[in-house]
Design a protein around this motif. Structure first.
Motif, short mmCIF file in Angstrom:
data_model
loop_
_atom_site.label_atom_id
_atom_site.label_comp_id
_atom_site.label_asym_id
_atom_site.label_seq_id
_atom_site.Cartn_x
_atom_site.Cartn_y
_atom_site.Cartn_z
N THR A 76 -72.71 43.22 87.70
CA THR A 76 -73.88 43.09 87.69
C THR A 76 -74.74 43.49 86.51
OG1 THR A 76 -75.90 43.55 88.82
CG2 THR A 76 -73.98 45.22 89.13
N PRO A 77 -75.42 42.97 85.65
CA PRO A 77 -76.22 43.56 84.70
C PRO A 77 -77.30 44.58 85.25
CG PRO A 77 -75.98 41.25 84.34
CD PRO A 77 -75.66 41.67 85.50
N GLU A 78 -78.16 45.12 84.53
CA GLU A 78 -79.28 45.89 84.89
C GLU A 78 -80.49 45.35 84.21
OE1 GLU A 78 -79.12 49.80 86.08
OE2 GLU A 78 -80.93 50.53 84.82
N TYR A 79 -81.55 44.84 84.72
CA TYR A 79 -82.53 44.43 84.03
C TYR A 79 -83.87 45.09 84.62
CZ TYR A 79 -80.15 40.15 82.53
OH TYR A 79 -79.31 39.29 81.77
N ASN A 80 -84.53 45.77 83.82
CA ASN A 80 -85.76 46.41 84.15
C ASN A 80 -85.41 47.53 85.52
OD1 ASN A 80 -87.61 45.15 82.46
ND2 ASN A 80 -87.62 43.41 83.79
N ASN A 81 -84.30 48.13 85.34
CA ASN A 81 -83.69 49.24 86.20
C ASN A 81 -83.48 48.49 87.64
OD1 ASN A 81 -84.01 51.04 84.19
ND2 ASN A 81 -86.27 51.61 85.12
N SER A 82 -83.09 47.16 87.69
CA SER A 82 -82.67 46.67 88.95
C SER A 82 -81.81 45.66 88.87
CB SER A 82 -84.14 46.26 89.75
OG SER A 82 -83.74 45.98 91.22
#
Length: 189
Positions: A76-82
């Motif tokens: 899982t990447p993290e985009y905008n802290n989620s």
């Protein structure tokens, strides 16, 4: 023999998370296998489309691979802290129809890994997955965490892990998860 299925939550060419997932294939212990699948062809979830056309074949293929596997590995990447939208969209499709949730996810061992160019790895994204996985009844493996920070310096131009410490952490992580998914010990990493 333990069989895992995994997918990357990034659609980007040159994705660090896809590279991490492929590195996990090479790090699998003897007698185990990780089948990498893609969510790239999943359309945006729309209940009207589901009612009119049913579940897309790509979604069904991943669902059946999860059912047949001993465990699921999500990079899982993290985009905008989620959680990235495409990754959550994939899970939204994988839980359709709701009657399939127990068949696909109840008690299914799941592990999370992630890589990020930032300094915190994917800790916030991985934490955001906790209520989602709990809701669908998956069995999150908590024997280890793998969050690769500063990923641009960890992977080489070909997407291979160029950092010995990260390679060792990944090997220990997958060994622990395989042991857990195959019904062994918690395999603390």
């Amino acid at each position: 023999m333990a069989i895992l299925v995994g997918f990357s939550g990034s659609l980007r060419t040159g994705s660090f998370n896809t590279a991490l997932l492929h590195a996990a294939v090479a790090a699998m212990p003897a007698g185990s296998r990780l089948q990498v699948m893609s969510i790239a062809a999943f359309p945006l979830y729309n209940g009207d489309d589901e009612a009119a056309h049913g579940i897309p074949a790509e979604v069904t293929a991943l669902k059946e691979a999860i059912v047949a596997a001993d465990g699921l590995l999500i990079a899982t990447p993290e985009y905008n802290n989620s959680i990235p939208g495409v990754t959550k969209n994939a899970l939204d499709w994988l839980t359709r129809p709701p009657a399939d949730i127990p068949r696909v996810f109840a008690g299914k061992p799941v592990a999370l890994i992630g890589a990020s160019p930032g300094g915190f790895g994917t800790i916030l994204s991985q934490n955001a997955w906790l209520p989602v996985l709990r809701t669908i009844g998956a069995e999150l493996w908590t024997g280890g965490r793998l969050m690769v920070s500063h990923a641009g310096s960890v992977f080489d131009a070909d997407g291979a892990i160029a950092d010995a410490r990260t390679s060792d952490q990944l090997r220990k992580f997958v060994e622990g998860f395989v042991a857990f998914a195959h019904g062994g010990s918690t395999g603390k990493a």
